[in-house]
Scaffold this motif. Sequence first.
Motif, PDB file in Angstrom:
ATOM      1  N   THR A  35     -52.674  20.704 -31.072  1.00  0.00           N
ATOM      2  CA  THR A  35     -54.044  21.214 -31.001  1.00  0.00           C
ATOM      3  C   THR A  35     -54.258  22.307 -32.040  1.00  0.00           C
ATOM      4  OG1 THR A  35     -54.162  20.690 -28.644  1.00  0.00           O
ATOM      5  CG2 THR A  35     -55.742  22.290 -29.473  1.00  0.00           C
ATOM      6  N   TYR A  41     -58.945  23.494 -31.513  1.00  0.00           N
ATOM      7  CA  TYR A  41     -58.811  24.428 -30.394  1.00  0.00           C
ATOM      8  C   TYR A  41     -60.048  25.321 -30.323  1.00  0.00           C
ATOM      9  CZ  TYR A  41     -57.387  27.508 -34.203  1.00  0.00           C
ATOM     10  OH  TYR A  41     -57.343  28.220 -35.374  1.00  0.00           O
ATOM     11  N   ASP A  45     -58.313  28.599 -25.778  1.00  0.00           N
ATOM     12  CA  ASP A  45     -56.941  28.153 -26.037  1.00  0.00           C
ATOM     13  C   ASP A  45     -56.095  29.289 -26.601  1.00  0.00           C
ATOM     14  OD1 ASP A  45     -57.280  25.376 -25.290  1.00  0.00           O
ATOM     15  OD2 ASP A  45     -58.426  25.141 -27.153  1.00  0.00           O
TER      16      ASP A  45
END
Length: 192
Positions: A35, A41, A45
Motif C-alpha cells: 500500500t 494509502y 494508514d
Amino acid sequence: MDLSAESVGRLVEAYPDTQPLAGVEADHLEMLPSTLESGSYGRRDVEWIVQWYYRRFLGDYPDAERREAEDAFSDNEFDDIRRAIDGALQRETTGARLECLTDLTGVDVSVATAFLQFLDPKTYLVLSETEWESLRRCGELSKQYPSRPSSADYDRYLRVCRSVSDRCECTLQTLYRALWQIQIGQGRADSD
C-alpha cells in the motif's frame, strides 16, 4: 537468557496472548508494504503507524507524551507525509531513509523505524527501549538504550537484530515478538 531458535519459538507462541494488537499488527505488516509502495494509502494508514508505535505499550507509555506525539504527527500536511514516504522508498541507505522520515513533525528516529518496518518488514525492525533492552538482557547489546537514538544507534541495533535473526533462523518480525515477550517478563522461565 540465550536467544536460540528454540527459545525464540517458545517466546513467540505466547505473543498473541499477551499483545492484544497482534492480529491487527500482522494484518498491517501484510497490507502496508504494498500500500505504501504503490502510494494508495490515506492519512489514516500513516497515522496508524504512529499510533501503533505508542499504543502497543498498552498504557505503559505516558499518555500525555503519546498524545503529544500523535498530535504533532497529525499536524503534518499530507503532501509532506507523501514526500517523506516516497523519499524513503527511493533512498538506498537506511540513514537516508531515516532522514526523509524524520523531516516530519512528530517523527524521531524511533518512530521513523516503525515506518521502515511497515515499508519493508523483511529488512527493518522497529526500535524502542523494549526491543533494545531485551537484546541487552540477552547479552546481544552492551550499551543502555540511548535517550535520543540516532541513525548510528539504529544501524548498530539493526545489525544485531539481523545477526540474531540469522542465527535463530527466524524473520525479523518473529524476533520482534520474542524480544517483546522477554521485556514483559515472559522469558523468565527460560533464563539462564
